[in-house]
Design a protein around this motif. Sequence first.
Motif, PDB file in Angstrom:
ATOM      1  N   THR A 128       0.695  -1.087  -0.181  1.00  0.00           N
ATOM      2  CA  THR A 128       0.174  -0.347   0.282  1.00  0.00           C
ATOM      3  C   THR A 128       0.882   1.023   0.412  1.00  0.00           C
ATOM      4  O   THR A 128       0.234   2.062  -0.859  1.00  0.00           O
ATOM      5  N   VAL A 129       2.046   1.314   0.462  1.00  0.00           N
ATOM      6  CA  VAL A 129       2.727   2.576   0.999  1.00  0.00           C
ATOM      7  C   VAL A 129       3.551   2.452  -0.532  1.00  0.00           C
ATOM      8  O   VAL A 129       3.559   3.600  -1.027  1.00  0.00           O
ATOM      9  N   SER A 130       4.011   1.415  -0.934  1.00  0.00           N
ATOM     10  CA  SER A 130       4.512   1.837  -2.975  1.00  0.00           C
ATOM     11  C   SER A 130       3.553   2.045  -3.472  1.00  0.00           C
ATOM     12  O   SER A 130       3.882   3.111  -3.985  1.00  0.00           O
ATOM     13  N   THR A 131       2.474   1.673  -3.469  1.00  0.00           N
ATOM     14  CA  THR A 131       1.108   2.542  -4.133  1.00  0.00           C
ATOM     15  C   THR A 131       1.335   4.109  -3.880  1.00  0.00           C
ATOM     16  O   THR A 131       0.984   4.521  -4.943  1.00  0.00           O
ATOM     17  N   ASP A 132       0.994   3.829  -3.264  1.00  0.00           N
ATOM     18  CA  ASP A 132       0.919   5.944  -2.305  1.00  0.00           C
ATOM     19  C   ASP A 132       2.640   6.360  -2.763  1.00  0.00           C
ATOM     20  O   ASP A 132       2.171   6.962  -3.582  1.00  0.00           O
ATOM     21  N   ASP A 150      12.687   0.551  -9.295  1.00  0.00           N
ATOM     22  CA  ASP A 150      12.826   0.772  -8.502  1.00  0.00           C
ATOM     23  C   ASP A 150      12.384  -0.095  -7.511  1.00  0.00           C
ATOM     24  O   ASP A 150      13.260  -0.899  -7.120  1.00  0.00           O
ATOM     25  N   LEU A 151      11.525  -0.772  -8.422  1.00  0.00           N
ATOM     26  CA  LEU A 151      10.515  -2.243  -7.784  1.00  0.00           C
ATOM     27  C   LEU A 151      11.025  -3.716  -8.588  1.00  0.00           C
ATOM     28  O   LEU A 151      10.652  -4.424  -8.354  1.00  0.00           O
ATOM     29  N   SER A 152      11.779  -3.464  -9.405  1.00  0.00           N
ATOM     30  CA  SER A 152      13.050  -4.541 -10.396  1.00  0.00           C
ATOM     31  C   SER A 152      12.993  -5.764  -9.414  1.00  0.00           C
ATOM     32  O   SER A 152      12.294  -6.767  -9.711  1.00  0.00           O
ATOM     33  N   THR A 153      14.082  -5.793  -9.019  1.00  0.00           N
ATOM     34  CA  THR A 153      13.893  -6.855  -7.820  1.00  0.00           C
ATOM     35  C   THR A 153      13.233  -7.471  -7.010  1.00  0.00           C
ATOM     36  O   THR A 153      13.138  -8.924  -7.164  1.00  0.00           O
ATOM     37  N   TYR A 154      12.332  -6.766  -6.232  1.00  0.00           N
ATOM     38  CA  TYR A 154      11.260  -6.916  -5.486  1.00  0.00           C
ATOM     39  C   TYR A 154      10.028  -8.136  -6.538  1.00  0.00           C
ATOM     40  O   TYR A 154       9.133  -9.097  -5.881  1.00  0.00           O
ATOM     41  N   ARG A 155      10.142  -7.501  -7.408  1.00  0.00           N
ATOM     42  CA  ARG A 155       9.012  -7.872  -8.309  1.00  0.00           C
ATOM     43  C   ARG A 155       9.788  -9.566  -9.189  1.00  0.00           C
ATOM     44  O   ARG A 155       9.089 -10.317  -9.739  1.00  0.00           O
ATOM     45  N   ASP A 156      10.972  -9.732  -8.869  1.00  0.00           N
ATOM     46  CA  ASP A 156      11.831 -10.835  -9.623  1.00  0.00           C
ATOM     47  C   ASP A 156      11.637 -12.080  -8.497  1.00  0.00           C
ATOM     48  O   ASP A 156      11.448 -12.545  -8.967  1.00  0.00           O
ATOM     49  N   LEU A 157      11.750 -11.530  -7.169  1.00  0.00           N
ATOM     50  CA  LEU A 157      10.870 -12.608  -6.370  1.00  0.00           C
ATOM     51  C   LEU A 157       9.756 -13.085  -6.703  1.00  0.00           C
ATOM     52  O   LEU A 157       9.860 -14.183  -6.061  1.00  0.00           O
ATOM     53  N   ASP A 158       8.674 -12.345  -7.367  1.00  0.00           N
ATOM     54  CA  ASP A 158       7.480 -13.327  -7.708  1.00  0.00           C
ATOM     55  C   ASP A 158       6.540 -13.780  -6.483  1.00  0.00           C
ATOM     56  O   ASP A 158       5.694 -15.228  -6.942  1.00  0.00           O
ATOM     57  N   LEU A 161      11.275  -4.945  -0.670  1.00  0.00           N
ATOM     58  CA  LEU A 161       9.641  -3.603  -1.494  1.00  0.00           C
ATOM     59  C   LEU A 161      10.531  -3.243   0.139  1.00  0.00           C
ATOM     60  O   LEU A 161      10.306  -2.030   0.142  1.00  0.00           O
ATOM     61  N   ALA A 162      10.882  -2.821   1.450  1.00  0.00           N
ATOM     62  CA  ALA A 162      11.603  -1.949   2.168  1.00  0.00           C
ATOM     63  C   ALA A 162      12.282  -1.648   1.686  1.00  0.00           C
ATOM     64  O   ALA A 162      12.703  -0.984   1.937  1.00  0.00           O
ATOM     65  N   ASP A 163      13.575  -2.059   1.005  1.00  0.00           N
ATOM     66  CA  ASP A 163      14.968  -1.281   0.717  1.00  0.00           C
ATOM     67  C   ASP A 163      14.336  -0.834  -0.288  1.00  0.00           C
ATOM     68  O   ASP A 163      15.270   0.075  -0.276  1.00  0.00           O
ATOM     69  N   ALA A 182      12.192   2.541   0.769  1.00  0.00           N
ATOM     70  CA  ALA A 182      13.119   2.935   1.689  1.00  0.00           C
ATOM     71  C   ALA A 182      14.850   3.430   1.278  1.00  0.00           C
ATOM     72  O   ALA A 182      15.590   5.108   1.166  1.00  0.00           O
ATOM     73  N   GLY A 183      14.976   3.367  -0.139  1.00  0.00           N
ATOM     74  CA  GLY A 183      15.291   3.773  -1.062  1.00  0.00           C
ATOM     75  C   GLY A 183      15.171   4.975  -1.875  1.00  0.00           C
ATOM     76  O   GLY A 183      15.976   6.017  -2.733  1.00  0.00           O
ATOM     77  N   ALA A 184      13.822   4.882  -2.345  1.00  0.00           N
ATOM     78  CA  ALA A 184      13.272   5.908  -2.984  1.00  0.00           C
ATOM     79  C   ALA A 184      13.003   7.265  -2.092  1.00  0.00           C
ATOM     80  O   ALA A 184      13.370   8.347  -2.718  1.00  0.00           O
ATOM     81  N   ILE A 185      12.133   6.986  -0.765  1.00  0.00           N
ATOM     82  CA  ILE A 185      12.790   8.062  -0.241  1.00  0.00           C
ATOM     83  C   ILE A 185      13.334   9.047   0.415  1.00  0.00           C
ATOM     84  O   ILE A 185      13.803   9.877   0.397  1.00  0.00           O
ATOM     85  N   GLU A 186      14.586   7.708   0.208  1.00  0.00           N
ATOM     86  CA  GLU A 186      15.408   8.593   0.609  1.00  0.00           C
ATOM     87  C   GLU A 186      16.575   9.396  -0.675  1.00  0.00           C
ATOM     88  O   GLU A 186      17.477  10.721  -0.649  1.00  0.00           O
ATOM     89  N   SER A 187      16.282   9.031  -2.044  1.00  0.00           N
ATOM     90  CA  SER A 187      17.046   9.819  -2.814  1.00  0.00           C
ATOM     91  C   SER A 187      16.309  11.047  -3.416  1.00  0.00           C
ATOM     92  O   SER A 187      16.284  12.260  -3.500  1.00  0.00           O
ATOM     93  N   GLU A 188      14.314  10.758  -2.499  1.00  0.00           N
ATOM     94  CA  GLU A 188      13.740  12.290  -2.209  1.00  0.00           C
ATOM     95  C   GLU A 188      13.881  12.865  -1.556  1.00  0.00           C
ATOM     96  O   GLU A 188      14.277  14.412  -1.811  1.00  0.00           O
ATOM     97  N   ARG A 189      14.921  13.148  -0.210  1.00  0.00           N
ATOM     98  CA  ARG A 189      14.904  13.740   0.200  1.00  0.00           C
ATOM     99  C   ARG A 189      15.875  14.137  -0.051  1.00  0.00           C
ATOM    100  O   ARG A 189      16.909  15.471  -0.283  1.00  0.00           O
ATOM    101  N   GLY A 190      17.106  13.646  -0.694  1.00  0.00           N
ATOM    102  CA  GLY A 190      18.533  13.877  -1.314  1.00  0.00           C
ATOM    103  C   GLY A 190      18.165  15.057  -2.231  1.00  0.00           C
ATOM    104  O   GLY A 190      18.827  15.855  -2.139  1.00  0.00           O
ATOM    105  N   GLU A 191      17.146  14.863  -2.682  1.00  0.00           N
ATOM    106  CA  GLU A 191      16.384  16.106  -4.238  1.00  0.00           C
ATOM    107  C   GLU A 191      16.252  17.154  -2.918  1.00  0.00           C
ATOM    108  O   GLU A 191      16.271  18.531  -3.650  1.00  0.00           O
TER     109      GLU A 191
END
Length: 94
Positions: A15-19, A30-38, A58-60, A63-72
């Motif tokens: 749900t958080v990822s959708t938001d 950003d979710l490619s590794t997560y999706r590969d897990l199927d 998914l948590a990683d 976190a990476g997307a949020i950290e990137s957003e903060r850095g920008e």
Amino acid sequence: MQKKELIHLHDLLGTVSTDLYEEGTLATEDLSTYRDLDTSPMSIRGSRADHEAAVIELADALAGAIESERGEAEHGEEPASEDAREDAESTIAA
């Protein structure tokens, strides 16, 4: 953590990822590794280990997307509007 709890956490992170995707913070790549897990939160028959690996990936990604957003934002990007910040805070509090 029991499998049932892990599936619930997996669903919440979904749900958080959708938001985050809808607000433009998270990109599909950003979710490619997560999706590969199927393994999705709806994969009830998936093993506990499968859900645990999916939750970690998914948590990683989140976190990476949020950290990137903060850095920008720190490097001159315009921060989120006050209304968006209030909406996010009320969603988290709920």
